[in-house]
Design an enzyme around this catalytic site. Structure first.
Site, PDB file in Angstrom:
ATOM      1  CB  VAL A   1       3.486  -0.601   3.622  1.00  0.00           C
ATOM      2  CG1 VAL A   1       3.739  -1.808   4.507  1.00  0.00           C
ATOM      3  CG2 VAL A   1       3.237   0.634   4.478  1.00  0.00           C
TER       4      VAL A   1
ATOM      5  N   GLY B   1       0.788   5.614   1.168  1.00  0.00           N
ATOM      6  CA  GLY B   1       0.133   6.667   1.931  1.00  0.00           C
ATOM      7  C   GLY B   1       0.778   8.007   1.655  1.00  0.00           C
ATOM      8  CB  SER B   2       0.236  11.315   3.239  1.00  0.00           C
ATOM      9  OG  SER B   2      -1.157  11.314   3.052  1.00  0.00           O
ATOM     10  CG  PHE B   3       3.795  11.218   5.830  1.00  0.00           C
ATOM     11  CD1 PHE B   3       3.798  12.408   5.115  1.00  0.00           C
ATOM     12  CD2 PHE B   3       3.117  11.165   7.036  1.00  0.00           C
ATOM     13  CE1 PHE B   3       3.160  13.532   5.606  1.00  0.00           C
ATOM     14  CE2 PHE B   3       2.477  12.293   7.522  1.00  0.00           C
ATOM     15  CZ  PHE B   3       2.487  13.478   6.815  1.00  0.00           C
TER      16      PHE B   3
ATOM     17  N   GLY C   1       0.819  -1.202   0.000  1.00  0.00           N
ATOM     18  CA  GLY C   1       0.000   0.000   0.000  1.00  0.00           C
ATOM     19  C   GLY C   1       0.852   1.251   0.000  1.00  0.00           C
TER      20      GLY C   1
ATOM     21  CG  ASP D   1      -8.058   7.332  12.015  1.00  0.00           C
ATOM     22  OD1 ASP D   1      -9.242   7.464  11.672  1.00  0.00           O
ATOM     23  OD2 ASP D   1      -7.134   7.110  11.206  1.00  0.00           O
TER      24      ASP D   1
END
Length: 906
Positions: free
Chosen positions: A735, A730-732, A728, A848
């Site tokens: 993985v 993400g923003s930063f 996957g 979250d």
């Protein structure tokens, strides 16, 4: 005095006188014969031969009594079957027991027949080794032992047989190197050792035998080069040395032996270009075979001078240039092979070959020919048995008149650009045994007349555009073993008559058509069937139980149909299966456990069906690269690499048994209420809880890990951070899945181009360092790593969570979580929240919590992860004020587990 007169006694009659005379005569003759026999045996040499022959007989097994019935003492051994002697001393000179059906071994006592000149023991079933005592036979001229099953090496002391002229040991099982002493047999004329397992150099040993007329060494493993000195064999008429392991080129001197009639070096690993004058100095040449080597360059034009040629084999080499058109001048030509080269030109070469009235075998492809298949192909010799023109880029239609070649046994025109339909009268080729028309653009229907081809054993029509149904009268092709109709547009059902006739298929390939309906029960009559491919059609119904009668089945592919129901239990008898593909059907029920008992099964694809229950873990099921079960949402168990949920036992105990109430309808509301109560209780508890250090929860939580991991280790673990291992983004960062020290891990790699990535990285590390609980992500000791060569590479390593997120199980492609599993996940998440709110040194609010942030390990235990929005709660300065330290940013997929985070060092 009167002379005395002899008188017979008065009592003896004249009749008695005659009988007495006859008896005396027979007695005398018998004694003469016996005396002669005794005198011949008493002769020292004769006695030796007699005794040796009896020993030879004792080691032979005869098919019937009459073969060696004469080998007894009633007559002299020179009169025995297969024995000849010289006149003077009656010594044995010829032993000829060829083609008598004899078995057994050759006795060493054959070496005692010292006058022996000829040994003919060929065409029998003799076994064992050739006795070395043959070296004692210095008078031996001819040694013929071919067509037996003799083993071992050729005796070295055969070099003592200096008068040897004929040396025939072909078609046995001899091995080892040729004795070097054979090179001293200067009188040798015929040397034939073909079809054995002989090795080592050949021409180095026999190159000085200039009297040789024939050399036949085909099908051995001889090595070495062919010396230029071979040109000194001026009497050579035949050299057949094909299927060996020679090296180098053919010497030019070989083509100057004017007596040469047969030259055969097929499949001998030779290379180079042929001499330009190859056809100038060998006027008697009739057989020229260089098939299967690595010759290059042009085919010498001087070959056209040898119009007496009957056999020309130049196929499977690397010849270039335009195809010669002079072959049509060879009126005695029987065999022509030009295939497997890089020849160019027009296929109209066939027009010239019409003049070769004795042509039986014609191979023109593969090559780079072009043009339309000429109609003149129908005017080739009616003696033609093999016509092979594959991979030549020829186009056009198959001429209707091709059926005039009524002696054809093999027709091979595959992988061209032929169009049109198959001639309707193909059944006139009644001697046809193999037909290869695949990979063209043929249309129309399969002619019904093909049912007349009673000798047809292979029919290949795949990769065309054929339509219509499969003619059921193909059942009349009683010799048909291989039927391949795959990749066409055939439709309709499989007629039961196709399997009810005398055809006994070994391979039946019908893949990628539009066939439909159920499988006929008569298919079970194909008891010799080894391969059945029905994939990518429209078949439906259940798989017949009776198919298990095909006990020799090795490859079974039913992929991409609409079969339904269970896999028949009777398939347990198909233990010869090696490959099974039932994927993309509507099959259901449990996966048969008997698959794990198939000893040679190495591929099993059950993907995208509706199988349920547990997956075995032994035998073929222990290899994740051999078993495919994706798309079966009700499967569980199996090896970890299959990423299936753990199977739930029927019996529950402890907390689970208490939670699952008798009224299942109330559980879902209770679970919802439980989450609400936990949230309320957490808030109330925070108001009165004093700040204190609480002991860590027990369970599977691990301590701080101090393993050092470098960039190179992670690079190797993730196969260079390949896209195939990407889990996957993400923003930063991203993985990746990887294997580190034999353990499956998830690696978060920060995208340091993002300005907040490093800050978020350190913030998440700080948070995770303060939490340790079996239902939370594990502990880390340090997360920052500086690699000056790679510009501050930063990463986090977590234990891989094989069952992914709860979101996948609730809303994704899995969607088969049981109610009991849902309850367990809710309880695990509740334990995590209680720990965060009440048992941490500094209380933490996750902020979250959602299904995508609840991760499941291999035991379906839930772990709360992704603390990108979590907040630490400090003591408020004022009653109505709270202070928090925010952690911003999340880094895509995170699969934390019981073994925590592994820090990265270099």
């Amino acid at each position: 005095m009167k002379p005395i007169q002899n008188k017979s006694p008065s009592f003896i009659s004249p009749l008695c006188n005659k009988r007495a005379f006859l008896l005396i005569f027979l007695f005398i003759m018998q004694n003469i014969t016996l005396s002669l026999a005794l005198r011949s045996i008493d002769h020292p040499g004769n006695a030796t031969d007699h005794a040796a022959l009896l020993v030879i007989k004792s080691q032979l097994k005869v098919p019937s009594n009459w073969v060696l019935s004469s080998w007894n003492d009633s007559i002299h051994h020179c009169s025995w079957e297969g024995v000849k002697c010289e006149r003077k001393h009656k010594r044995v000179t010829v032993l000829d027991l060829s083609s008598r059906g004899l078995a057994g071994t050759i006795s060493p006592f054959i070496g005692n027949l010292s006058f022996l000149k000829i040994i003919n023991l060929y065409n029998n079933s003799l076994f064992g080794e050739i006795p070395s005592q043959l070296g004692h036979l210095i008078r031996l001229n001819e040694l013929r032992l071919y067509n037996n099953t003799l083993v071992g090496e050729i005796p070295a002391n055969l070099s003592r047989c200096v008068n040897l002229r004929v040396f025939f040991l072909a078609n046995n099982k001899l091995e080892g190197k040729l004795p070097t002493g054979l090179g001293a047999l200067s009188k040798l004329i015929h040397f034939r050792v073909h079809m054995n397992n002989l090795t080592g150099p050949l021409f180095d040993i026999i190159q000085n035998l200039t009297s040789l007329v024939t050399i036949a060494v085909v099908e051995n493993s001889f090595t070495g080069t062919i010396p230029n000195s071979i040109g000194r064999m001026h009497n050579l008429t035949l050299i057949a040395a094909g299927v060996n392991e020679f090296s180098g080129t053919l010497p030019t001197s070989l083509f100057n032996i004017s007596s040469l009639e047969v030259l055969d070096f097929m499949y001998s690993q030779l290379h180079g270009e042929l001499p330009a004058d190859v056809g100038v100095n060998i006027p008697r040449l009739t057989w020229f075979n260089l098939d299967g080597n690595n010759f290059t360059g042009l085919i010498p034009i001087t070959i056209q001078n040898r119009t007496a040629l009957e056999y020309i084999g130049l196929g499977s080499n690397n010849f270039i240039g335009n195809v010669p058109f002079y072959f049509g001048n060879f009126h005695k030509l029987n065999y022509l092979d030009l295939g497997g080269n890089f020849l160019e030109g027009d296929i109209n070469l066939i027009d010239t070959l019409v003049n070769c009235s004795q042509l039986c075998d014609l191979t023109l492809g593969p090559n780079h020919f072009s043009g339309i298949l000429p109609k003149s192909v129908a005017n080739l010799s009616t003696s033609l048995e093999m016509l092979i023109i594959p991979n030549t880029l020829i186009s056009g239609k198959i001429p209707e008149g091709i059926t005039n070649l009524n002696n054809l046994e093999l027709l091979d025109i595959y992988n061209n650009k032929l169009t049109g339909s198959i001639p309707q009268d193909f059944g006139k080729l009644y001697k046809l045994e193999k037909l290869y028309l695949e990979s063209n653009n043929l249309k129309g229907k399969i002619p019904n007349s093909m049912a007349n081809l009673s000798y047809l054993s292979e029919l290949h029509l795949e990769n065309n555009i054929l339509e219509g149904s499969i003619p059921p009268n193909l059942r009349n092709c009683q010799s048909l073993l291989y039927l391949n109709l795959a990749h066409n547009e055939l439709n309709g059902t499989l007629d039961t008559e196709l399997f009810a006739g005398s055809a006994s298929f070994i391979q039946l390939r019908l893949s990628y058509n539009r066939l439909e309906g159920s499988l006929p029960l008569e298919m079970s009559k194909q008891s010799n069937l080894q391969m059945l491919r029905l994939d990518n059609n429209k078949f439906s119904g259940v798989i017949p139980d009776s198919l298990s009668d095909c006990s020799d089945l090795q490859y079974l592919n039913m992929h991409g149909n609409s079969f339904q129901g269970n896999i028949p239990s009777s398939f347990a008898s198909l233990a010869s299966l090696q490959e099974i593909d039932f994927s993309r059907n509507n099959l259901s029920g449990p996966i048969p456990a008997f698959f794990s008992k198939f000893p040679i099964l190495y591929y099993l694809n059950l993907s995208y069906n509706d199988f349920e229950g547990s997956v075995p873990t032994n035998s073929v099921f222990a290899n994740a690269s051999a078993v495919f079960v994706a798309g079966n949402n009700r499967l569980c168990g199996g090896i970890k690499q299959l990423h299936l949920p753990k199977c739930i036992e029927k019996k529950s105990s402890g907390k689970k048994k208490r939670i699952i109430s008798h009224a299942l309808k109330l559980i879902i509301p209770i679970v919802g209420a439980l989450f609400g109560m936990v949230a309320i209780a957490s808030g109330l508890y925070l108001a009165c809880l004093k700040k204190k250090k609480s002991p860590l929860s027990s369970g599977s939580m691990m301590g701080i890990v101090t393993m050092k991991v470098s960039y190179d280790m992670l690079l190797k673990a993730t196969s260079g951070f390949s896209s195939e291992n990407l889990l996957g983004m993400g923003s930063f960062g991203s993985v990746f899945k990887g294997i580190l020290d034999g353990k499956l891990v998830a690696v978060k790699v920060l995208n340091l181009q993002h300005r907040s990535a490093s800050k978020s990285f350190m913030a998440e590390c700080n948070t995770l360092r303060n939490v340790r609980h079996r239902n939370l992500v594990g502990v880390i000791t340090a997360c920052s790593s500086i690699d000056f060569q790679r510009n501050d590479f930063k990463a986090l390593v977590y234990e891989f969570m094989p069952n992914g997120s709860l979101d996948r199980w609730l809303h994704g492609f899995e969607r088969n979580m049981s109610l009991a599993q849902m309850v367990d996940v809710a309880i695990d998440a509740a334990h995590a929240l209680i720990y965060l709110h009440h048992e941490c040194e500094t209380p933490i609010v996750h902020c979250d919590l959602k299904p995508s942030n609840i991760l499941l390990d291999s035991d379906m235990v839930a772990h709360v992860g992704d603390f990108g929005l979590a907040r630490f709660l400090t003591q408020p300065r004022h009653p109505n004020q709270s202070s928090t330290i925010g952690i911003k940013g999340t880094i895509g997929y995170a699969a934390p587990g019981k073994n925590s985070v592994i820090p990265i060092y270099n």
